[in-house]
Design a protein around this motif. Structure first.
Motif, PDB file in Angstrom:
ATOM      1  N   GLN A  17       0.825  -1.212   0.000  1.00  0.00           N
ATOM      2  CA  GLN A  17       0.000   0.000   0.000  1.00  0.00           C
ATOM      3  C   GLN A  17       0.858   1.260   0.000  1.00  0.00           C
ATOM      4  O   GLN A  17       0.517   2.257  -0.630  1.00  0.00           O
ATOM      5  CB  GLN A  17      -0.950  -0.017   1.194  1.00  0.00           C
ATOM      6  N   VAL A  18       1.989   1.209   0.710  1.00  0.00           N
ATOM      7  CA  VAL A  18       2.906   2.346   0.725  1.00  0.00           C
ATOM      8  C   VAL A  18       3.428   2.638  -0.673  1.00  0.00           C
ATOM      9  O   VAL A  18       3.450   3.783  -1.135  1.00  0.00           O
ATOM     10  CB  VAL A  18       4.077   2.091   1.699  1.00  0.00           C
ATOM     11  N   GLY A  36       2.706   5.942  -2.855  1.00  0.00           N
ATOM     12  CA  GLY A  36       3.864   6.726  -3.275  1.00  0.00           C
ATOM     13  C   GLY A  36       3.976   6.851  -4.771  1.00  0.00           C
ATOM     14  O   GLY A  36       4.342   7.913  -5.297  1.00  0.00           O
ATOM     15  N   LEU A  37       3.654   5.768  -5.487  1.00  0.00           N
ATOM     16  CA  LEU A  37       3.718   5.801  -6.945  1.00  0.00           C
ATOM     17  C   LEU A  37       2.751   6.826  -7.513  1.00  0.00           C
ATOM     18  O   LEU A  37       3.126   7.656  -8.364  1.00  0.00           O
ATOM     19  CB  LEU A  37       3.402   4.408  -7.502  1.00  0.00           C
ATOM     20  N   PHE A  38       1.520   6.798  -7.035  1.00  0.00           N
ATOM     21  CA  PHE A  38       0.542   7.725  -7.589  1.00  0.00           C
ATOM     22  C   PHE A  38       0.731   9.145  -7.061  1.00  0.00           C
ATOM     23  O   PHE A  38       0.374  10.110  -7.742  1.00  0.00           O
ATOM     24  CB  PHE A  38      -0.879   7.209  -7.328  1.00  0.00           C
ATOM     25  N   TRP A  39       1.308   9.280  -5.876  1.00  0.00           N
ATOM     26  CA  TRP A  39       1.699  10.614  -5.408  1.00  0.00           C
ATOM     27  C   TRP A  39       2.744  11.203  -6.347  1.00  0.00           C
ATOM     28  O   TRP A  39       2.641  12.346  -6.803  1.00  0.00           O
ATOM     29  CB  TRP A  39       2.238  10.519  -3.983  1.00  0.00           C
ATOM     30  N   ALA A  78      -0.550  13.531   4.893  1.00  0.00           N
ATOM     31  CA  ALA A  78       0.625  12.864   5.456  1.00  0.00           C
ATOM     32  C   ALA A  78       0.471  12.712   6.964  1.00  0.00           C
ATOM     33  O   ALA A  78       0.033  13.644   7.644  1.00  0.00           O
ATOM     34  CB  ALA A  78       1.885  13.658   5.136  1.00  0.00           C
ATOM     35  N   PRO A  79       0.829  11.549   7.512  1.00  0.00           N
ATOM     36  CA  PRO A  79       0.783  11.382   8.973  1.00  0.00           C
ATOM     37  C   PRO A  79       1.900  12.206   9.619  1.00  0.00           C
ATOM     38  O   PRO A  79       2.818  12.665   8.934  1.00  0.00           O
ATOM     39  CB  PRO A  79       1.025   9.881   9.148  1.00  0.00           C
ATOM     40  N   THR A  88       7.277   8.370   1.018  1.00  0.00           N
ATOM     41  CA  THR A  88       6.108   7.626   1.499  1.00  0.00           C
ATOM     42  C   THR A  88       6.531   6.392   2.279  1.00  0.00           C
ATOM     43  O   THR A  88       5.963   6.069   3.329  1.00  0.00           O
ATOM     44  CB  THR A  88       5.217   7.204   0.315  1.00  0.00           C
ATOM     45  N   TYR A  89       7.562   5.725   1.775  1.00  0.00           N
ATOM     46  CA  TYR A  89       8.083   4.534   2.435  1.00  0.00           C
ATOM     47  C   TYR A  89       8.690   4.871   3.790  1.00  0.00           C
ATOM     48  O   TYR A  89       8.408   4.215   4.796  1.00  0.00           O
ATOM     49  CB  TYR A  89       9.121   3.876   1.525  1.00  0.00           C
TER      50      TYR A  89
END
Length: 216
Positions: free
Chosen positions: A100-101, A105-108, A158-159, A207-208
């Protein structure tokens, strides 16, 4: 457009029952941003150009300066996001949900990268000089990203991950050099797809490393 409308309606529905930071709302808000990036890319002609143009021409591949500038940009991305950004980032014990990360991240990366390229595409329609286009795009994108990150993204999507003492360092030695060198690369060689891949690589790793929460 249908997906964007669906996400907007879903967000408004979910907000009625969820308060505070929510991974579910973060994913929906992120999806709205990514989808908007793709739509903007289509409207400005960026996405068709990405598909129709080669990643690099034969002339560029045989050009030593092209290789040097390409590796320089790769190095800038590595230093900015794989080294510097990590030092100013905390995960607060969040679990890593790798598939999911990477998906987020890819689409971000693809979505935001196309937003940046769309800003370039619109700017160059009004400015004939490529370096002036790069400068104006830098100012537009820099202002947008600064406001977007601080006023919305880092609050609602973002957390919690930033170490406040590192925020200025991230901007001065990470985000700004990224824009300066990759936009200059775009001005000199015009490799929009490589520009997009560079931005995507940086955002996927961010993201990771922040351990973006899974959708739930």
């Amino acid at each position: 457009m249908g997906l964007l409308l669906f996400l907007v309606i879903t967000l408004q529905t979910q907000k009625r029952t969820i308060t505070g930071y929510s991974p579910r709302l973060a994913w929906i808000r992120g999806g709205i941003y990514f989808t908007s990036g793709f739509i903007l890319s289509i409207l400005t002609g960026v996405l068709p150009a990405l598909f129709s143009n080669p990643i690099a021409t034969a002339e560029q591949v045989s050009n030593l300066y092209w290789w040097l500038f390409t590796f320089l940009c790769v190095g800038i991305i590595y230093f900015a996001y794989f080294y510097l950004w990590v030092k100013g980032t905390l995960t607060h014990g969040r679990e890593l949900h790798l598939p999911q990360v990477l998906f987020f991240g890819l689409f971000w990366g693809l979505g935001e990268g196309q937003v940046l390229l769309s800003a370039w595409a619109v700017t160059e329609k009004f400015i004939g000089n490529v370096w002036l286009t790069a400068l104006v795009t830098f100012l537009i994108v820099g202002t947008f990203k600064g406001l977007w990150q601080s006023q919305y993204w880092d609050i609602h999507v973002a957390p919690e991950h930033n170490i406040p003492e590192w925020n200025l360092k991230k901007v001065l030695f990470g985000h700004i050099p990224n824009l300066i060198f990759t936009l200059s690369y775009l001005a000199v060689f015009g490799n929009a797809l490589i520009f997009l891949l560079l931005q995507t690589a940086g955002l996927m790793y961010m993201t990771y490393r922040m351990r973006f929460p899974k959708f739930e």
